[in-house]
Enzyme design. Structure first.
Site, mmCIF file in Angstrom:
data_model
loop_
_atom_site.group_PDB
_atom_site.id
_atom_site.type_symbol
_atom_site.label_atom_id
_atom_site.label_comp_id
_atom_site.label_asym_id
_atom_site.label_seq_id
_atom_site.Cartn_x
_atom_site.Cartn_y
_atom_site.Cartn_z
ATOM 1 N N ASN B 150 31.549 28.106 41.843
ATOM 2 C CA ASN B 150 30.563 29.136 42.175
ATOM 3 C C ASN B 150 29.121 28.747 41.881
ATOM 4 O O ASN B 150 28.200 29.331 42.406
ATOM 5 C CB ASN B 150 30.897 30.426 41.420
ATOM 6 C CG ASN B 150 31.046 30.193 39.922
ATOM 7 O OD1 ASN B 150 31.715 29.256 39.493
ATOM 8 N ND2 ASN B 150 30.417 31.029 39.130
ATOM 9 N N GLN B 179 35.315 31.945 45.856
ATOM 10 C CA GLN B 179 34.153 31.421 46.582
ATOM 11 C C GLN B 179 34.567 30.651 47.843
ATOM 12 O O GLN B 179 33.715 30.292 48.657
ATOM 13 C CB GLN B 179 33.332 30.493 45.679
ATOM 14 C CG GLN B 179 32.720 31.170 44.469
ATOM 15 C CD GLN B 179 31.551 32.084 44.827
ATOM 16 O OE1 GLN B 179 31.050 32.068 45.956
ATOM 17 N NE2 GLN B 179 31.126 32.894 43.876
ATOM 18 N N SER B 199 38.337 37.972 46.391
ATOM 19 C CA SER B 199 37.455 39.081 46.027
ATOM 20 C C SER B 199 36.790 39.636 47.283
ATOM 21 O O SER B 199 36.398 38.887 48.175
ATOM 22 C CB SER B 199 36.394 38.564 45.060
ATOM 23 O OG SER B 199 35.353 39.500 44.963
ATOM 24 N N THR B 237 46.771 54.356 41.541
ATOM 25 C CA THR B 237 46.579 54.763 42.929
ATOM 26 C C THR B 237 45.664 53.767 43.634
ATOM 27 O O THR B 237 44.615 53.402 43.100
ATOM 28 C CB THR B 237 45.979 56.179 42.981
ATOM 29 O OG1 THR B 237 46.901 57.074 42.367
ATOM 30 C CG2 THR B 237 45.701 56.614 44.406
ATOM 31 N N CYS B 326 26.653 34.517 36.645
ATOM 32 C CA CYS B 326 27.560 34.913 35.569
ATOM 33 C C CYS B 326 27.158 34.340 34.226
ATOM 34 O O CYS B 326 27.596 34.807 33.202
ATOM 35 C CB CYS B 326 28.980 34.486 35.876
ATOM 36 S SG CYS B 326 29.696 35.484 37.165
#
Lengths: 381, 384
Positions: B150, B179, B199, B237, B326
């Site tokens: 990343n 990525q 993601s 859920t 990050c």
């Protein structure tokens, strides 16, 4: 019988003729600290302040623990001045203890009460022993000390909660603190407030090179500090243009020290305009190159007001410990660049010579920048 | 002009995905587990999205488990395998440049008695297959390697790793594909990958949604327990609007894959060529310009601190990251830049540009011109 908070203040009682000035200020600060809480009654009599609150006592205590000048806080029972009521309240208080030794101690400023203090202690002790199981007396080293104070009413309590100490904010003049957003300067500000100074703050913002988050960090630091008894006026100096000019016109190794001298000059101007009579920095001797005695000598020479450095003899770990206690540490360690770190020369001068610096400054029309610098003021509480 | 070049941090959501999400929230608000018609309609949307995700990486629909995002997928993969396999082996292999959502789980597993080998990387960020071959043994239960890094865009040799791990009976191969999805070809069938994390918000879908591919017959222990949704592997859920948006993002990624990857590579090359031509003394970090992932470019501008340049660009409407989004909250230099042996001065002046669907060549040219002006301006003031 009623719950009441007794507030003890130590140092103030020594202030002789000025005593009422300090007491009144402390009263005012306590009122400010509790002003958003409903049903609070604050009263003052000889050497004591009393706070009556209907519920949320714990919350009130938390607030009081941040008021400078308070040495101790006790949660007491308030009862009518007669011996039967004192017995009943004592028994009630002592019932919460099991298998403990205890002692009763009485003070009697109100001499109209018919019994002497020793006598009261003895009588109350005997009543407790015959009405509460599993307690015994130990006058030398008791687990529980029951205090009885005979005033216009009787007050009974066992535990004293430590207050923060110091002097009421506002009793020792006003000072202007240079806040960077790091760990040290908020602690320095706090220490001045602890000694009764009212403070306002200056922050140097180098938009866009220092971010909005860095500015917000300083605003949040002021918010934490303001919980110790005053709103804080934060002067946000728009420093970029001036800072770049310094870097343009001065030799690289001198830029840090000259920048700090300019900061002192700007801060002093702000101090004058705001009736403040001293500057405060978070400098600690030897922590970085700009905090040697030689450097401090040069920075100091740019100011004519007294410059206070309450952290000067403290180690980094001590300062960090205090910052954690005050509640500023977690904000201070957010890793955003501030104006002192964005443009760092490779080799800042460690032992600057004042005459050399003044020579460089003479060739640079800095007064114009200082006079025209723009400042935003935010009031933070 | 607003130029968003931080697409590896997160991306702007495609309008097709937004419309679908709004529709689902407005009309198909049923719970997929409900027995009535409203529930059945919701379940159909869930299944359709699952199919779209599966198509992107060429697996069966039933091999996809929805999670809350890449971090949860990585957590589920690593802990899920470690818990199931701990009686049979305790050795795990990973690399030094993985995402924190892998490294921090491994750190915790080490505290619990697992032994982790962290492979070194070369200056391009690539692991050494020989080193992997020496590390792997019959005790190895898990190998976790990212497909695309990343911060610097290195593409790891996932196929070769898969071939190697296939020779070991216990070894499960997990790939952090967060990525990589939509940017380089991922084919879990051919590559013999057992687990793969995805993601939503890195591919122009919404935040808070991701998936873990779990190959048929690979057993894994859930980390979130409850009503047994997602084949009992991820209770709770379903985040149906998120899942629906993610599904659309995957579908668009698949359909537009070839052209989009090519376009991203052109933008990356255009920016790099522009910077190289206009600014002296710059340094490309990580793989060669044609080797790395098409959407990530990491360049150092020695003499200018990352954060200062970042804010200077921000003032002109250009958004980038220092090193990595990050790691920029913590002090010190990024662990990835450290692992590729970057000198401190280069690491402290690294900027990550990451491209996405919405970027244009015009934006790149604007960025080059602003960079040229700002870097030479700031260099006058810094580190002299």
């Amino acid at each position: 019988m009623q719950d009441i908070l007794l507030i003890k203040y130590g140092e103030l009682a020594l202030k002789g003729d000025n005593r009422s000035f300090f007491e009144n200020r402390l009263m005012k600060n306590i009122k400010n600290a509790l002003n958003e809480i409903n049903d609070v009654k604050i009263e003052k009599t000889h050497g004591r302040i009393y706070v009556e609150c209907s519920d949320n006592t714990d919350y009130v205590i938390e607030k009081l623990k941040r008021v400078f000048g308070i040495v101790g806080i006790t949660l007491a029972k308030k009862v009518d001045l007669n011996i039967e009521d004192i017995y009943e309240a004592s028994i009630n208080i002592m019932k919460q203890y099991k298998d403990k030794s205890f002692k009763v101690e009485t003070r009697r400023p109100n001499k109209t009460f018919p019994y002497e203090s020793m006598e009261i202690s003895r009588k109350v002790g005997a009543e407790i022993l015959s009405n509460v199981d599993n307690l015994h007396v130990d006058v030398h080293n008791p687990d529980v000390l029951l205090n009885i104070e005979i005033r216009e009413m009787a007050y009974l309590y066992t535990d004293v909660i430590d207050g923060i100490g110091g002097m009421p904010v506002g009793t020792n003049g006003k000072a202007t603190v240079l806040l960077s957003g790091g760990i040290d300067s908020p602690v320095a500000a706090w220490m001045m407030m602890k000694r009764g100074a009212e403070v306002n703050a200056v922050y140097f913002h180098s938009h866009p090179y220092t971010s909005e988050r860095a500015k917000n960090k300083v605003i949040e630091l002021c918010r934490v500090l303001s919980q110790y008894g005053q709103k804080i006026d934060l002067n946000i100096v728009n420093f970029t243009e001036f800072q770049l000019a310094i870097y343009d016109k001065c030799p690289p190794k001198m830029t840090t020290i000259i920048m700090r001298r300019m900061m002192m000059r700007i801060a002093e101007n702000i101090a004058r305009k705001t009736s403040s009579m001293a500057l405060v920095t978070g400098e600690s001797l030897g922590q970085v190159a700009s905090q040697t005695i030689e450097s401090i000598y040069c920075t100091n020479a740019a100011a004519s007001m007294p410059v206070f450095r309450p952290l000067i003899g403290m180690d980094k770990s001590e300062i960090m410990g205090l910052a954690k206690k005050i509640g500023t540490y977690e904000i201070s360690i957010r890793p955003y660049e501030d104006c002192c770190t964005i443009f760092v020369p490779k080799h800042p001068v460690i032992k600057p010579v004042l005459e050399e610096i003044e020579e460089i400054e003479r060739n640079f029309n800095y007064q114009n920048y200082i006079d025209n610098i723009s400042i935003d003021v935010q009031s933070i509480k | 002009m607003e130029v968003y070049l931080d697409n590896s941090a997160t991306t702007r959501v495609r309008s097709e995905a937004i419309e679908e999400m709004v529709r689902v929230m407005d009309i198909n608000y049923g719970n997929p587990s409900s027995i009535h018609l409203k529930g059945y309609e919701a379940e159909k949307i869930l299944n359709e999205a699952r199919h779209n995700v599966a198509e992107l990486i060429n697996c069966e629909d039933s091999e996809i488990v929805f999670t809350s995002g890449g971090t949860e997928s990585n957590n589920l993969a690593l802990r899920g395998i470690a818990e199931i396999m701990k009686k049979r082996g305790n050795h795990i292999i990973s690399s030094k440049i993985e995402h924190p959502s892998v490294l921090n789980v491994l750190k915790q597993l080490e505290e619990e008695g697992f032994v982790v080998t962290y492979l070194d990387v070369d200056e391009a960020g690539k692991i050494d297959l020989k080193e992997l071959k020496e590390a792997i043994s019959s005790k190895t239960i898990l190998i976790s390697i990212m497909s695309v890094n990343n911060e610097i865009g290195t593409i790891e040799p996932v196929e070769s790793i898969a071939v190697l791990t296939a020779q070991y009976e216990l070894a499960v191969f997990h790939v952090d594909g967060v990525q990589a999805a939509g940017k380089i070809e991922i084919n879990v069938k051919n590559d013999n990958i057992h687990l793969l994390s995805l993601s939503g918000h890195k591919i122009h879908g919404p935040k808070g949604i991701g998936a873990l591919y779990i190959k048929k017959k690979v057993r894994i222990k859930p980390i979130i327990l409850g009503g047994g949704q997602e084949r009992n592997l991820r209770s709770g859920t379903e985040n149906l609007p998120g899942i629906a948006g993610f599904g659309i993002a995957c579908k668009l990624s698949k359909e537009e894959f070839k052209g989009n990857a090519e376009r991203l590579r052109i933008l990356k090359k255009r920016l790099y060529d522009g910077i190289s031509a206009e600014i002296r003394d710059i340094h490309l970090n990580g793989p060669e310009i044609n080797d790395g992932a098409p959407q990530i470019l990491n360049v150092s501008f020695p003499g200018v601190k990352s954060e200062v340049l970042l804010h200077a660009l921000e003032e002109k409407g250009i958004y980038v990251s220092p090193g990595s989004a990050c790691s920029n909250r913590k002090n010190g230099v990024s662990h990835v830049l450290k692992s590729i042996g970057l000198k401190r001065e280069l690491a402290e002046s690294a900027i990550r540009f990451s491209f996405g669907y919405f970027n244009t060549e015009e934006e790149i040219d604007y960025t080059v011109s602003v960079l040229k002006e700002k870097v030479s301006f700031l260099r006058k003031y810094m580190r002299r």
